[in-house]
Design an enzyme around this catalytic site. Sequence first.
Site, PDB file in Angstrom:
ATOM      1  N   CYS A  94       1.446   5.532  -0.623  1.00 51.69           N
ATOM      2  CA  CYS A  94       0.992   6.142  -1.877  1.00 51.69           C
ATOM      3  C   CYS A  94       0.283   7.488  -1.675  1.00 51.69           C
ATOM      4  O   CYS A  94       0.948   8.468  -1.382  1.00 51.69           O
ATOM      5  CB  CYS A  94       0.140   5.144  -2.645  1.00 51.69           C
ATOM      6  SG  CYS A  94       0.069   5.561  -4.404  1.00 51.69           S
ATOM      7  N   HIS A 194       2.007  -0.855  -2.620  1.00 47.14           N
ATOM      8  CA  HIS A 194       0.717  -1.421  -2.213  1.00 47.14           C
ATOM      9  C   HIS A 194       0.823  -2.932  -2.277  1.00 47.14           C
ATOM     10  O   HIS A 194       1.859  -3.491  -2.539  1.00 47.14           O
ATOM     11  CB  HIS A 194      -0.378  -1.050  -3.231  1.00 47.14           C
ATOM     12  CG  HIS A 194      -0.720   0.372  -3.316  1.00 47.14           C
ATOM     13  ND1 HIS A 194      -1.472   1.021  -2.381  1.00 47.14           N
ATOM     14  CD2 HIS A 194      -0.453   1.288  -4.279  1.00 47.14           C
ATOM     15  CE1 HIS A 194      -1.671   2.260  -2.768  1.00 47.14           C
ATOM     16  NE2 HIS A 194      -1.069   2.464  -3.911  1.00 47.14           N
TER      17      HIS A 194
HETATM   18  N1  GLN Z   1      -3.225  10.255  -6.419  1.00 45.67           N
HETATM   19  C1  GLN Z   1      -2.063   9.517  -6.373  1.00 45.67           C
HETATM   20  C2  GLN Z   1      -1.408   9.251  -7.709  1.00 45.67           C
HETATM   21  O1  GLN Z   1      -1.989   8.699  -8.643  1.00 45.67           O
HETATM   22  C3  GLN Z   1      -2.176   8.352  -5.455  1.00 45.67           C
HETATM   23  C4  GLN Z   1      -2.596   7.025  -6.031  1.00 45.67           C
HETATM   24  C5  GLN Z   1      -2.632   5.901  -5.039  1.00 45.67           C
HETATM   25  O2  GLN Z   1      -2.709   6.072  -3.804  1.00 45.67           O
HETATM   26  N2  GLN Z   1      -2.632   4.701  -5.572  1.00 45.67           N
HETATM   27  O3  GLN Z   1      -0.288   9.619  -7.847  1.00 45.67           O
END
Ligand code: GLN
Length: 247
Positions: A94, A194
Amino acid sequence: MKLRICHLYPRELNIYADRGNIAVFRRRSAWRGIDCEVSEAGLGDSIDPDAHDLFYLGGGQDRDQALVAPDLVATKGDALHRAAGSGAVVLAVCGGYQLAGHCYTASDGSTLAGIGLLDVDTVAGADRLIGDLALEVELDGESRRVVGYENHAGRTRLGPGARPLGRVIAGAGNDGESGFEGARRDRVVGTYLHGPLLPKNPWLADRLISWALRRRTGRDPELEPLLDDLEAKARQVAVGRAGRRSG
Ligand code: GLN
């Protein structure tokens, strides 16, 4: 045989228990009698590209990414390129996936430079892509279903130097439009999954472990099969939830 892991920014990048992926590497190695050594590298730490065979970058929110991005570029980017160029595994999740690419443009318009390990670019969209996700992934000629949970604003587009990690069966994936999720180049893998990712996807965990051991020993390790009953049940639940999301 020893699995040498470098966990990058364990304090800053650990959203949705992404640290659990490290626990899976440790456990699946220990169950097979393989030593697993995990070193941590945080803000300001340099890394030795030859000392580790698997580098792990978890996810984080925009403010966590803003904290680590300049440090990643300044103190670790070159070493990660060298490591990846000599067959090391990099798993980036992510926020970490976005920073493994060229850049991430947040919803406030600010842009964070990434390290360009993956030929991808990410721009935040107006809404967030949230929910269970199921993919079809092919690695080393084997095809499997991989499941997890996504929550991101970023829309990631792949350049010609990256191929997707998988094809979306249910959920949004990289951008909610392309039908693809994640990105790969050699043994560098980026994904939005995740949950954490690996407890529900032991096949993927074992592929990454094999690649890392292969870098050190020069040959494919024989990984003893494990009884993955609980993992299979967790996968079933995730596949069911992802299916309801798309239906
Ligand atoms: N900043 C990123 C987004 O919202 C990553 C989010 C995350 O790692 N869950 O796209």
